[in-house]
Design a protein around this motif. Structure first.
Motif: not given
Length: 165
Positions: A72-73, A80-83, A90, A155-157
Motif C-alpha cells: 500500500g502506501g 501498512r497504514r491508512m491515512t 496514520l 481512513y483509507s489506503d
C-alpha cells in the motif's frame, strides 16, 4: 514383413493425437475486489478491529493463478497504514491470508509475507470455485491493532494486487 493390425491402429492413433493436439491458450483474468470493511475504529477500545474483503478472479482457462498484494502506501509490509485527507494521523493495519490473521498477505518475497495460489475451477487454499466455473473468490482478512491514538476521519489506503499465471 507383415505388421499386426494393433501396430497400425496404434500408429494411426498417434498420428491423430499429434495432428489434433489442442493449442495452448493464454490465460486472461478479470479481477474484482471488495474493499476490506473495518467499520468504526475506537482508539480507546482494548481489542483489535477485524474486517474482511475479497478478491474475485474470472479467468479464461482452468489453472493456477498466484495472487500477491503490495504494501500500500507504506514503505514496508509491517508498516501498512491508512491515512486521512483531513489530518496527519496514520492508522496502522494489516492484511492476512488466514482467518487467524497470522500470515501476512504480501509479495511472498519479503520476509514474513506470503501469497495465495488459486486453482481456477477447484476450491482450495481458501479460494472458492464452483464446479466447472472459471471463477475463484478469496477472502482478504484485515486487522487494525488496538489503542492507536488517531483523530476522527475517514481512513483509507490503496493496495495493488498482482496476479501471476
Amino acid at each position: 514383413m507383415k505388421r499386426p493390425l494393433a501396430t497400425w491402429l496404434l500408429f494411426a492413433i498417434a498420428l491423430a493425437w499429434f495432428g489434433f493436439a489442442p493449442s495452448a491458450q493464454a490465460q486472461t483474468c478479470t479481477i474484482t475486489t471488495t474493499a476490506v470493511a473495518f467499520g468504526v475504529y475506537d482508539p480507546q477500545a482494548t481489542g483489535a478491529l477485524d474486517g474482511t474483503g475479497s478478491v474475485r478472479l474470472d479467468c479464461s482457462n482452468y489453472g493456477t493463478v498466484n495472487v500477491a498484494l503490495d504494501d500500500g502506501g507504506a514503505t514496508s509490509y509491517p508498516a501498512r497504514r491508512m491515512t486521512t485527507p483531513s489530518g496527519p494521523d496514520l492508522l496502522g493495519y494489516q492484511l492476512y491470508t488466514d482467518n487467524a490473521r497470522s500470515i501476512v498477505w504480501g509479495d511472498g518475497a519479503t520476509a514474513a509475507t506470503d501469497t495465495v495460489n488459486c486453482f481456477i475451477g477447484i476450491s482450495s487454499d481458501g479460494c472458492v470455485s464452483t464446479l466447472f466455473s472459471l471463477r475463484a473468490t478469496r477472502t482478504i482478512y484485515g486487522r487494525i491493532p488496538a489503542l492507536q491514538n488517531v483523530g476522527i476521519g475517514n481512513y483509507s489506503d490503496t493496495v495493488r494486487l498482482t496476479i501471476t499465471f
